[in-house]
Design a protein around this motif. Sequence first.
Motif, mmCIF file in Angstrom:
data_model
loop_
_atom_site.group_PDB
_atom_site.id
_atom_site.type_symbol
_atom_site.label_atom_id
_atom_site.label_comp_id
_atom_site.label_asym_id
_atom_site.label_seq_id
_atom_site.Cartn_x
_atom_site.Cartn_y
_atom_site.Cartn_z
ATOM 1 N N ARG A 21 -6.291 11.810 -21.871
ATOM 2 C CA ARG A 21 -7.079 10.622 -21.565
ATOM 3 C C ARG A 21 -8.526 10.949 -21.156
ATOM 4 N NH1 ARG A 21 -6.020 5.298 -19.156
ATOM 5 N NH2 ARG A 21 -3.799 5.642 -19.380
ATOM 6 N N ALA A 22 -8.702 12.049 -20.421
ATOM 7 C CA ALA A 22 -10.038 12.400 -19.923
ATOM 8 C C ALA A 22 -11.020 12.645 -21.068
ATOM 9 C CB ALA A 22 -9.954 13.641 -19.034
ATOM 10 N N HIS A 23 -10.495 12.833 -22.279
ATOM 11 C CA HIS A 23 -11.364 13.177 -23.416
ATOM 12 C C HIS A 23 -11.418 12.058 -24.453
ATOM 13 C CE1 HIS A 23 -11.669 17.185 -21.707
ATOM 14 N NE2 HIS A 23 -10.371 17.082 -21.469
ATOM 15 N N TRP A 24 -10.981 10.880 -24.080
ATOM 16 C CA TRP A 24 -11.119 9.721 -24.958
ATOM 17 C C TRP A 24 -12.559 9.203 -24.879
ATOM 18 C CZ3 TRP A 24 -6.339 6.240 -23.301
ATOM 19 C CH2 TRP A 24 -5.155 6.908 -23.626
ATOM 20 N N GLY A 25 -12.923 8.429 -25.872
ATOM 21 C CA GLY A 25 -14.225 7.738 -25.828
ATOM 22 C C GLY A 25 -15.409 8.633 -26.110
ATOM 23 N N LYS A 26 -15.181 9.803 -26.685
ATOM 24 C CA LYS A 26 -16.276 10.741 -26.956
ATOM 25 C C LYS A 26 -16.358 11.127 -28.433
ATOM 26 C CE LYS A 26 -15.749 12.856 -22.325
ATOM 27 N NZ LYS A 26 -16.194 11.685 -21.649
ATOM 28 N N GLY A 27 -15.481 10.569 -29.247
ATOM 29 C CA GLY A 27 -15.524 10.857 -30.678
ATOM 30 C C GLY A 27 -14.764 12.105 -31.090
ATOM 31 N N PHE A 28 -14.061 12.751 -30.167
ATOM 32 C CA PHE A 28 -13.395 14.011 -30.510
ATOM 33 C C PHE A 28 -12.244 13.816 -31.503
ATOM 34 C CE2 PHE A 28 -14.737 15.556 -26.058
ATOM 35 C CZ PHE A 28 -15.917 16.071 -26.552
ATOM 36 N N ALA A 29 -11.464 12.743 -31.346
ATOM 37 C CA ALA A 29 -10.342 12.520 -32.270
ATOM 38 C C ALA A 29 -10.878 12.331 -33.689
ATOM 39 C CB ALA A 29 -9.518 11.308 -31.835
#
Length: 157
Positions: A69-77
């Motif tokens: 969750r901490a890495h959502w919203g950054k375009g990584f997926a």
Amino acid sequence: MRYFATPISREASDASIDAWQAQLVERGWGNWAVARRDTGAFIGYVGLTVPKRVLPFSPCVEIGWRLMRAHWGKGFATEAARAVLRAGFEQIGLAEIVSFTTLLNLPSRAVMARIGLIDAQQNFEHPGVPEGHAFRMHCLYRLRREEWQAAQPAPSA
Ligand SMILES: CC(C)(COP(=O)(O)OP(=O)(O)OC[C@H]1O[C@@H](n2cnc3c(N)ncnc32)[C@H](O)[C@@H]1OP(=O)(O)O)[C@@H](O)C(=O)NCCC(=O)NCCS
């Protein structure tokens, strides 16, 4: 795990990782670990799998993702999934890649759309989700290699 019928136990999670690692060794492709370029931290997985269950569009290869969750919203997926599509079509030579999720999982559907997968308008009841459950109805997105190739920017001179 919000859009899954039940959370999974630590044992089931570990068993999945073991199975995916075995697939990476056997096939040379599967669910890959995703690491941030800036810190090297492991943040989840994105990859290609063959669904265990028979689905209305089987046989197929599915692209999927799950990030912390901490890495959502950054375009990584999206970034990782674009790399996986390229590997799937150019290196592995797949003719088509699909993805599916419960109708309600809008963040996952947004990744599908951003990487160019097309909603096949072929919703189906996922046999792994109990009948009557709110998450049983799934949407299907798919992309053929020719469609992916046509959408790639022309190489610059
Ligand atoms: C599905 C999942 C991976 C989507 O994560 P996500 O963070 O929404 O998707 P991305 O990593 O592609 O990030 C896209 C978001 O980052 C934003 N973003 C910020 N900086 C960005 C950048 N430099 N480049 C691209 N996007 C950026 C985008 O605007 C977008 O935000 P929005 O959703 O508000 O429009 C995540 O919700 C997840 O792991 N869910 C749990 C597991 C799951 O449901 N898996 C799917 C089962 S089918």
